[in-house]
Motif scaffolding. Structure first.
Motif, mmCIF file in Angstrom:
data_model
loop_
_atom_site.group_PDB
_atom_site.id
_atom_site.type_symbol
_atom_site.label_atom_id
_atom_site.label_comp_id
_atom_site.label_asym_id
_atom_site.label_seq_id
_atom_site.Cartn_x
_atom_site.Cartn_y
_atom_site.Cartn_z
ATOM 1 N N SER A 94 -7.429 2.690 -0.580
ATOM 2 C CA SER A 94 -6.525 2.006 0.348
ATOM 3 C C SER A 94 -5.141 2.634 0.311
ATOM 4 C CB SER A 94 -6.416 0.518 -0.022
ATOM 5 O OG SER A 94 -7.580 -0.189 0.338
ATOM 6 N N LEU B 282 -10.386 -2.512 2.273
ATOM 7 C CA LEU B 282 -9.547 -1.394 2.678
ATOM 8 C C LEU B 282 -8.278 -1.904 3.358
ATOM 9 C CD1 LEU B 282 -9.319 1.717 2.960
ATOM 10 C CD2 LEU B 282 -10.410 1.470 5.206
ATOM 11 N N ILE B 283 -7.125 -1.600 2.792
ATOM 12 C CA ILE B 283 -5.797 -2.083 3.203
ATOM 13 C C ILE B 283 -5.836 -3.572 3.576
ATOM 14 C CG2 ILE B 283 -4.888 0.162 3.846
ATOM 15 C CD1 ILE B 283 -5.343 -0.530 6.766
ATOM 16 N N TRP C 213 0.795 -1.228 0.000
ATOM 17 C CA TRP C 213 0.000 0.000 0.000
ATOM 18 C C TRP C 213 0.828 1.280 0.000
ATOM 19 C CZ3 TRP C 213 -4.304 -2.423 -0.815
ATOM 20 C CH2 TRP C 213 -4.547 -3.652 -0.185
ATOM 21 N N TYR D 140 -9.247 0.529 -4.946
ATOM 22 C CA TYR D 140 -7.862 0.296 -4.532
ATOM 23 C C TYR D 140 -7.149 1.592 -4.166
ATOM 24 C CZ TYR D 140 -2.952 -1.159 -4.908
ATOM 25 O OH TYR D 140 -1.622 -1.392 -4.666
ATOM 26 N N PHE E 175 -5.450 5.860 2.227
ATOM 27 C CA PHE E 175 -5.626 5.637 3.666
ATOM 28 C C PHE E 175 -4.312 5.235 4.326
ATOM 29 C CE2 PHE E 175 -7.018 2.883 7.284
ATOM 30 C CZ PHE E 175 -7.654 3.872 8.023
ATOM 31 N N ALA E 176 -3.561 4.339 3.673
ATOM 32 C CA ALA E 176 -2.273 3.922 4.223
ATOM 33 C C ALA E 176 -1.313 5.101 4.290
ATOM 34 C CB ALA E 176 -1.683 2.801 3.363
#
Length: 211
Positions: free
Chosen positions: A179, A167-168, A30, A176, A182-183
């Motif tokens: 994710s 999500l992750i 990620w 995708y 977010f990471a």
């Protein structure tokens, strides 16, 4: 610009240049290595703001933006080959997203820091970095990878970024690119807290030298 601003300008340019290189190397599923160097830009901006003021911080941001533009121009001209296709190392969407995210987030960081300058020493750098980092992540990943903005660069196929996955790897099913964002955001939040230590040390050191 005064001589005292030069270290900050050089530091920002180095962070931006290094991040543009390291973003090409993956770290897990990620992240890229650039995710760990780029947040240092907020530390540089906040130190300059605390020690020399908002005007100096904006000059440092401008230097970082110019460095980023140069890196993007170079990247768009470096052609890579893979899967039978030739494509630029940096796409137009990534270049636009990177520049817009950096300038918006950093200027917001300067404004928030200045508004909270008179509070407790940790409040301004922490709040400005958290807010700036969140805006940076939202703008960059949306502009660079959201399928809804494919019209920006029709020739650039980012359909892979829209693949629906947990999500992750753990949470609800999302595109995708969400994710990835977010990471990246989690790393920025973590480093915002850790950066309070070097912020305090560097500010004290520069303040003593100035007296």
């Amino acid at each position: 610009m005064t001589r005292s601003h030069i270290p900050g300008i050089l530091a920002m340019a180095a962070v931006v240049a290094a991040s543009n290189v390291l973003v090409q190397f993956l770290f897990g599923d990620w992240l890229t290595w650039g995710a760990f160097t780029y947040p240092v830009a907020f530390l540089v901006t906040d130190v300059m703001n605390r020690v020399y003021g908002a005007a100096a911080a904006r000059k440092v941001v401008a230097a970082g933006f110019i460095t980023g533009v140069i890196c993007s121009l170079i990247g768009t001209r470096i052609m890579l080959e893979g899967d039978g296709f030739t494509y630029p190392a940096v796409t137009l969407r990534i270049a636009l997203g990177s520049g817009l995210a950096f300038l918006t987030a950093q200027m917001l960081d300067v404004a928030v820091f200045s508004a909270l300058r008179e509070g407790k020493w940790w409040r301004a750098p922490l709040a400005s970095t958290l807010i700036g980092s969140s805006v940076d992540t939202a703008i960059f990943f949306t502009v660079a990878f959201s399928v809804s903005l494919a019209w920006i660069e029709p020739a650039n196929d980012v359909s892979w970024a829209g693949d629906m996955l947990p999500l992750i790897g753990l949470g609800p099913v999302v595109p995708y690119w969400v994710s990835l964002a977010f990471a990246d955001w989690l790393v920025k939040l973590s480093l915002a807290l850790l950066a309070l230590v070097p912020f305090r040390i560097i500010v004290r050191s520069l303040t003593k030298k100035a007296t």
